[in-house]
Design an enzyme around this catalytic site. Structure first.
Site, short mmCIF file in Angstrom:
data_model
loop_
_atom_site.label_atom_id
_atom_site.label_comp_id
_atom_site.label_asym_id
_atom_site.label_seq_id
_atom_site.Cartn_x
_atom_site.Cartn_y
_atom_site.Cartn_z
N GLY A 9 5.21 -8.62 -0.96
CA GLY A 9 3.93 -8.45 -1.62
C GLY A 9 3.91 -7.24 -2.52
CB CYS A 10 1.08 -5.27 -3.85
SG CYS A 10 0.77 -3.78 -4.80
#
Length: 232
Positions: free
Chosen positions: A61-62
């Protein structure tokens, strides 16, 4: 929460799972509590000093979120946000963020194997995100946010594979398929300077307050024995 005790390459491991696919609901619910976060201060080491430590690479993810999670872990000396897993050379944030490359947002983790093992870092990786959401993590969607566990040798590949199999055998994710890629590490491109230590440097950013900090707090609650002792 489920507890899973497994043996990988002769080591007994205790796994504590974190929240699953309801991350988005928790983050954006009106009743969701936004918490402040303690910052783990890391001594800035020179490239020469860092060279004596081992490196591991993960994407989940981020990278703002992932960097902060691994920086909270004992034995981790530095975490760098960047891009990996794709074919294009010298990608930029604009290219990766808009899905114009085959790279994912990833982190480079420098760690002392005397303090934490690669197996334990794999536990951190799986325990801090939902590996069943294909090309998505929380509110972030697209292949640039996919889950990847990188390996640099056959031992690491076996550790990751055995751990995934143990998660499946114990049905930790209630039948949901694990979509994490197990990929041989090739190259890591460091992200632009403003992405480094983003959560620490931008505590009032709405994404940090609503997504990154709650995600880190969930990890900390489930992995207290893995955290650095000194908090400022």
């Amino acid at each position: 929460m489920k507890l899973l005790q497994i043996t990988i390459l002769g080591l007994a491991i205790l796994l504590t799972t974190s929240c699953k696919s309801n991350t988005k609901k928790e983050v954006f619910s009106e009743s969701s509590k936004i918490e402040t976060e303690e910052v783990y201060e890391m001594e800035k080491l020179s490239p020469q000093e860092l060279s004596k430590y081992e490196t591991a690479y993960f994407a989940s993810g981020c990278f703002w979120c992932v960097e902060a999670i691994f920086e909270s872990v004992r034995g981790v000396k530095e975490v760098i946000s960047g891009y990996s897993g794709g074919k294009e050379k010298n990608p930029t944030y604009e290219m990766v963020g808009y899905g114009k490359t085959t790279h994912a947002e990833a982190v480079e983790v420098y760690y002392d194997p005397k303090e934490i093992s690669f197996t334990e870092l794999v536990q951190v990786f799986f325990g801090s995100h939902d590996p069943t959401t294909l090309n998505r993590q929380g509110p972030d969607r697209g292949p640039q946010y996919r889950s990847i566990a990188f390996y640099k040798n056959e031992i690491q590949k076996k550790i990751i594979g055995s751990y995934i199999q143990a998660l499946k055998d114990q049905d930790v994710y209630d039948g949901a398929p694990i979509t994490t890629e197990v990929k041989q590490f090739d190259v890591f491109y460091k992200a632009e300077a403003y992405h480094q230590d983003y959560e620490k440097n931008n505590p009032n950013n709405s994404y940090i307050r609503n997504v990154s900090i709650p995600r880190l707090n969930r990890f900390k609650e489930n992995f207290q024995d893995y955290l650095k002792k000194e908090v400022h």
